[in-house]
Design an enzyme around this catalytic site. Structure first.
Site, short mmCIF file in Angstrom:
data_model
loop_
_atom_site.label_atom_id
_atom_site.label_comp_id
_atom_site.label_asym_id
_atom_site.label_seq_id
_atom_site.Cartn_x
_atom_site.Cartn_y
_atom_site.Cartn_z
N VAL A 106 0.86 -1.17 0.00
CA VAL A 106 0.00 0.00 0.00
C VAL A 106 0.91 1.22 0.00
O VAL A 106 1.86 1.30 0.80
CB VAL A 106 -0.92 0.02 1.23
CG1 VAL A 106 -1.81 1.27 1.21
CG2 VAL A 106 -1.77 -1.24 1.30
N CYS A 107 0.64 2.16 -0.90
CA CYS A 107 1.37 3.42 -0.92
C CYS A 107 2.88 3.19 -1.08
O CYS A 107 3.31 2.41 -1.93
CB CYS A 107 1.03 4.21 0.34
SG CYS A 107 1.44 5.97 0.27
N SER A 108 3.69 3.80 -0.22
CA SER A 108 5.14 3.71 -0.36
C SER A 108 5.71 2.36 0.08
O SER A 108 6.92 2.13 -0.02
CB SER A 108 5.82 4.83 0.45
OG SER A 108 5.47 4.73 1.82
#
Length: 333
Positions: A106-108
Site C-alpha cells: 500500500v502506498c510507499s
C-alpha cells in the site's frame, strides 16, 4: 486466510486501518469471523507510533510471525527509506515471497518490495507523489503512476493511502465474489471499483506544481480550452520552442508527453460531464476536444479500460445504490 500487514514506525495509519476494516467487514458479511484472520507484523515487537501520532502494539515481529500467511501486504510510511536498507527485513520478505499466495503493498510500501527485488520486471504503482522516485531508484520496475492499484501475477501494489481500501476490496472480490464485495462496499460507503479504476490525481494539480513557468502556462492553457487545436506543433509554437526541445522539456517536467497530457486532460473532463449529467456522448466529445465520438471512445478504452457508455453506467449505477443504502440506514435509526 491469514492476512498479514507489515508495518513500521511512522506508518500511515490509513494504509493499515483501511485494508483491515475492509477484510473485517468481509468477515461480517460472510458471517465468519475467521474468514480473514488479520495480523500486524513489525520488524520488532515494540510499540509503534504512526505518522498521525496514534500508538499500537503489533501482533508479532518478523522473528515470530505466523507461518501460515496467505496474503502479505506492506504498509507505507513517510519513513519508508529507513527500512529499504534493513537487511533482516528484506531477507524476511524474500523468504515470505516463496510461500505466500499473494504479496502486495500500500502506498510507499512498494519501495520495500522493490528493494527486495520482488517488483523486478513487474508492473507496479505507488503514491503519485512518489512514483517518479520509485521509477528512478528501481529502473527495472515498470511504474504505472496513474493507477489506483496494479496486479501483476501474484503481486499487487496500490496507490496512496485510501487506495489500499480499493486493493483490499479487489482481493475480497477475488476471494468471495462480487456480491460479497458489493455488500462490503455499501457498508463502508465505498465504490466496488472506483469508476474507471484509475487517475490518482488531477492534471490541474500537476500543472500547479510544475516549476518552469512557460510550461506551467502551456498546461493551464490546455486545461482552460480543451476544444482548441492542441497538437504538439501548436503547443511548441506557443512556448516559443522547437517541437523537439518542447517535447523533451515537457516530458522532463511533467513525466508525460504533451500528447498524453492533452488526451488525459480531455478524458478527465469527459469523466466529470458523464458523472454529473446526461449530456449526449457526441456533445461530450465535442466539448472536450475529441475529434469525434469514436475518438473519445478509443481514448477512454486506452486510459480507463472502459467505454464512455460503460463508465457512465458504472458511475450512475453504483452511486445511487450507495446513497439508497445510506438512506435506508438513516431511516432505520
Amino acid at each position: 486466510m491469514r492476512i498479514a500487514l507489515l508495518v513500521f514506525p511512522g506508518v500511515q495509519m490509513l494504509d493499515l486501518a483501511g485494508p483491515m476494516d475492509v477484510f473485517s467487514e468481509a468477515n461480517c458479511q460472510l458471517g465468519d469471523s475467521n474468514a480473514y484472520r488479520l495480523v500486524t507484523v513489525a520488524p520488532t515487537l515494540e510499540t509503534i507510533t504512526a505518522s498521525n501520532g496514534m500508538r499500537f502494539l503489533p501482533d508479532a515481529s518478523i522473528a515470530d510471525a505466523p507461518h501460515d500467511i496467505d496474503t502479505l501486504l506492506v504498509a507505507g510510511s513517510p519513513r519508508i527509506s529507513e527500512y529499504e536498507e534493513n537487511a533482516g527485513l528484506i531477507a524476511w520478505l524474500v523468504g515470505q515471497s516463496r510461500y505466500v499466495r499473494r504479496l502486495g503493498s500500500v502506498c510507499s510500501g512498494a519501495f520495500v518490495l522493490a528493494r527486495a527485488g520482488l517488483l523486478t520486471g513487474r508492473r507496479a504503482t505507488t503514491h503519485w507523489n512518489s512514483a517518479a522516485r520509485l521509477a528512478q531508484n528501481y529502473p527495472n520496475v515498470r511504474v504505472e503512476p496513474d493507477h489506483i492499484f496494479v496486479k501483476d501475477g501474484p503481486v499487487y501494489t496500490s496507490a496512496g493511502v485510501t487506495a489500499g481500501m480499493d486493493l483490499a476490496l479487489a482481493l475480497v472480490e477475488e476471494d468471495h465474489g462480487r456480491g460479497v464485495a458489493l455488500r462490503v462496499a455499501r457498508e463502508l460507503v465505498m465504490f466496488v471499483k472506483r469508476p474507471g479504476g484509475q487517475s490518482q490525481y488531477s492534471l490541474h494539480l500537476a500543472a500547479q506544481v510544475t516549476e518552469r513557468s512557460p510550461l506551467r502556462d502551456i498546461q493551464e492553457s490546455i486545461l482552460n480550452d480543451l476544444s482548441a487545436e492542441l497538437s504538439v506543433e501548436v503547443l511548441a509554437g506557443r512556448a516559443g520552442m522547437s517541437v523537439r526541445n518542447f517535447s523533451r522539456m515537457f516530458k522532463r517536467e511533467t513525466g508525460t508527453t504533451p500528447g498524453d497530457f492533452v488526451e488525459i486532460a480531455r478524458v478527465q473532463a469527459a469523466r466529470r460531464i458523464l458523472e454529473e449529467s446526461d449530456t449526449p456522448l457526441k456533445k461530450v466529445a465535442y466539448l472536450c476536444g475529441f475529434s469525434d465520438q469514436n475518438g473519445m471512445r478509443r481514448a477512454f478504452v486506452r486510459r480507463l479500460g472502459v467505454t464512455p457508455i460503460e463508465y457512465r453506467q458504472r458511475f450512475r449505477g453504483e452511486v445511487p445504490a450507495l446513497l439508497e443504502t445510506v438512506r435506508q440506514a438513516i431511516a432505520v435509526t
